[in-house]
Structures are given as C-alpha cells and as structure tokens.
Write a protein that holds these residues in place. Structure first.
Motif, PDB file in Angstrom:
ATOM      1  N   HIS A  78       3.522   1.934  11.989  1.00  0.00           N
ATOM      2  CA  HIS A  78       2.093   2.187  12.145  1.00  0.00           C
ATOM      3  C   HIS A  78       1.245   0.992  11.764  1.00  0.00           C
ATOM      4  N   ASN A  79       0.110   0.878  12.434  1.00  0.00           N
ATOM      5  CA  ASN A  79      -0.931  -0.010  11.962  1.00  0.00           C
ATOM      6  C   ASN A  79      -1.642   0.710  10.810  1.00  0.00           C
TER       7      ASN A  79
ATOM      8  N   GLU B 250      -5.504   9.615  11.455  1.00  0.00           N
ATOM      9  CA  GLU B 250      -4.948  10.758  10.739  1.00  0.00           C
ATOM     10  C   GLU B 250      -5.498  10.912   9.332  1.00  0.00           C
ATOM     11  N   GLY B 251      -6.367   9.984   8.925  1.00  0.00           N
ATOM     12  CA  GLY B 251      -6.940  10.077   7.597  1.00  0.00           C
ATOM     13  C   GLY B 251      -5.902   9.987   6.489  1.00  0.00           C
ATOM     14  N   LEU B 252      -4.863   9.203   6.742  1.00  0.00           N
ATOM     15  CA  LEU B 252      -3.781   9.110   5.758  1.00  0.00           C
ATOM     16  C   LEU B 252      -3.655   7.701   5.212  1.00  0.00           C
ATOM     17  N   SER B 253      -3.418   7.604   3.910  1.00  0.00           N
ATOM     18  CA  SER B 253      -3.012   6.316   3.370  1.00  0.00           C
ATOM     19  C   SER B 253      -1.505   6.210   3.581  1.00  0.00           C
TER      20      SER B 253
ATOM     21  N   PRO C 209     -10.881   4.151   6.937  1.00  0.00           N
ATOM     22  CA  PRO C 209     -10.327   2.812   7.133  1.00  0.00           C
ATOM     23  C   PRO C 209     -10.878   1.828   6.105  1.00  0.00           C
ATOM     24  N   ILE C 210     -10.017   0.915   5.668  1.00  0.00           N
ATOM     25  CA  ILE C 210     -10.430  -0.042   4.642  1.00  0.00           C
ATOM     26  C   ILE C 210     -11.576  -0.915   5.141  1.00  0.00           C
TER      27      ILE C 210
END
Lengths: 230, 127
Positions: free
Chosen positions: A207-208, A216-219, B10-11
């Motif tokens: 993944h990027n 997906e709002g995931l870290s 997003p960062i």
C-alpha cells in the motif's frame, strides 16, 4: 529499479521466499514489514547479492543481483559488523577502500551530524552510537539502493530520531531506492512512501501509506493488525 | 521523534492544517518563506514526497505560491487569508453545533451554554 521475478529462496526444506513477483522504483522509501522469520532479511540479502534465488531472478537496475551488485547497493545489516580494535576513522578508511562510491567528505559531515568522534575506539561506543555509525557508513556511499535491516532495533528514542533525521537529510530522493525492513513501524510510518507486508515468504499486501489513510482511514499499524490477523 | 499524527487523516493534510493554523495565528506572515521541502521533511520527520503534496495542496488553495528558483511563500493577498480564517472558524463551529445537536441541545441552550462558558473563562482570566 528493483525487480523480483517469481523468486523462490529455500533454505533446506524451509521457504525463505515463496514465488514472489514485484518491483520497486527509485525516489521512494519502502517499509518491508513482517514478523521475525517472515522473509525480510532474505529479501534484503537477495537484493544485495549475498544469497541467490533457488528459482526466479532478482534484478537491480536491470542487472542480475550477484556479488558484483555490492557496487550499487549499500546494505546496513542488523548484525554488529565492526572490527573491534578499529577506531571510527579506521572504519571510514576501510570502507573507502572497499567501495568506489564511498565519499570521505560526506562521511565526515555525517559523523559531525551524528556527533561521533573519529578518534573514538569502536570498542568504546555505546549501542546507540554503533547504530549511528552504521548509518554513517551506509549513507556516505552514493549507492542507488540503500537497504536498512532493522536500523532502529534496541535503540532509544533519541538515537532513532537522529537516524530518521540523518536519513531525511542525506537520502538522494531523485535517484535512490530505500528499503527499511522492520517490525517497529510505529515511529517511522511518516517516513515511508509505501509498505509491503511479508509473511511466510509471501508478500501479502502492499500500500501507499497516504492512500491507506485517505481510502480506508487506517494507519499502517491498524492495517498491519488486520493483515497479520492469523 | 518528529510529531504524532492521527491515523484517520492523510499526513499531508495534517501538515496543511498545521501550516494554515500558523498563518491564521500570525506565526507565519504574508510574504514569509516556508522551509524548503527537504528542511520541512527533516523538521517534521516526514517523507519529502508527502511534504511536496502538502505544498501542492496549499498552492491549490492559493494560500502559498511557489516562485521559480526562490521557494514557497505565504500569499500576500489578505482576502485569501481572511477567507481561510472564516473557513476554519466555520469548520470548528459546525463541529460544535453538530455535536450539541446530537446530544439533543436546542439552539438557545447552545448559545446560553457557550455564553456561560465564556463568561466563566473571562472571570477566571484566560489561562
């Protein structure tokens, strides 16, 4: 560019890597994530030409990865690789004789950046400073591929921070590919462009980092917990 | 190590938010130069490609402009900065409003609650 084409690596009956195909492009920092024994180190050693595929092939800049590829690949091992009786400056001189692309001026700059004293004996260095010195030696080369195997393991937050800052300051983002193998993703996530999850010798996800957050709002940590659920 | 980032956003957008805040607070003034992409990457511990995206987004919002060979600068157009200020204010108010509605407060209760809170703060002196 790095290409894995149907690469399998067996150690006896055990699979180090199992029929893996993918490619990595320059100008990016990749995180290779996975538990111990998943195939991270095998992957890096294949790229560095230190082990050879049982089948398939690994290409670095279009060339088969063998012993000669060391001219283009800088490899920071997870092992302690220093010759104890040396001083730091001896280590620098030794590296300069081994690698044509080693830049002594750059090494000196990096030593200052990492606050390492050239005259110090390797034997007397703390674990943190040994970690810093390893990075100095890897970054002082103008290699097109930089491989870092667990560069943070066992190091305190101050040292980790100086390693991250060292990387960001000295990586050549137009020309280098950087691969960081680690199981300690937490603090380096903002450093990465892409992550590859590896388990039992297979790439089970890629993944990027920013897309993962957007879509997906995931870290990465959360994504890994899902990906490595088994 | 650098800073902490929320997982869900997003960062690059989190850094956009941070720079916008600095502009609104006046920590960054119109015409000020932003750090180069590399400098900003080192300061924040973030990938330069991500920082590049932050700067592109700020440019798209016309909050900053990149001058060839010189770097990236905060816009000198006051109206754009005022607009940004209003937009961020509205976002916060909207969040407050929606939260209160969800808890079942009426408009009047919301207003009096906010007034009461501000009055209390004033009497104690801010911080």
């Amino acid at each position: 560019m790095i290409e894995f084409q149907n690469v399998t690596k067996k150690y006896g009956r055990e699979y180090g890597l199992n029929d893996v195909t993918y490619s990595l492009e320059k100008g990016k920092i990749y995180g290779l994530l996975g538990p111990n024994g998943s195939g991270k180190s095998t992957t890096l050693k294949l790229i560095a030409g230190l082990v050879h595929p049982t089948s398939g092939q690994v290409l670095v800049n279009g060339k088969l990865a063998n012993r000669k590829i060391a001219n283009e690949v800088a490899y920071l091992t997870e092992l302690d690789m220093f010759y104890q009786p040396f001083k730091i400056k001896d280590m620098i001189d030794f590296y300069a004789t081994q690698f044509q692309d080693f830049r002594i001026d750059r090494a000196n700059e990096l030593l200052q950046f990492m606050k390492l004293d050239k005259e110090k004996n390797i034997k007397q260095l703390s674990k943190g400073n040994r970690g810093r010195l390893k990075l100095v030696l890897a970054l002082a080369r103008e290699a097109s591929v930089l491989l870092l195997d667990e560069p943070f393991s066992g190091l305190d937050p101050m040292v980790r921070d100086s390693i991250v800052k060292g990387l960001l300051s000295y990586i050549d983002f137009d020309n280098q590919i950087v691969i960081i193998a680690t199981h300690e993703i937490d603090e380096i996530e903002p450093l990465l462009d892409e992550v590859l999850a590896i388990q039992d010798g297979k790439i089970i996800g890629r993944h990027n980092v920013e897309e993962l957050r957007e879509m997906e709002g995931l870290s990465i940590i959360e994504w890994m917990k899902r990906t490595f659920k088994e | 190590m650098g800073e902490e980032f929320q997982a869900s956003k997003p960062i690059y957008m989190q850094i956009v938010d941070k720079i916008n805040q600095q502009i609104i607070r006046g920590d960054l003034l119109p015409g000020n130069k932003l750090p180069s992409v590399r400098e900003m990457a080192i300061q924040t511990g973030v990938n330069p490609n991500t920082i590049q995206r932050t700067y592109s987004e700020l440019e798209r919002m016309e909050i900053v402009e990149t001058r060839r060979g010189q770097g990236t600068f905060v816009t000198e157009n006051d109206n754009l900065i005022k607009e940004l200020k209003v937009r961020l204010q509205m976002e916060i108010i909207e969040g407050f409003f929606n939260n209160m509605k969800e808890l079942g407060f009426s408009d009047e209760e919301m207003l009096s609650g906010l007034e009461f809170y501000i009055k209390g703060k004033r009497e104690k002196g801010y911080d």
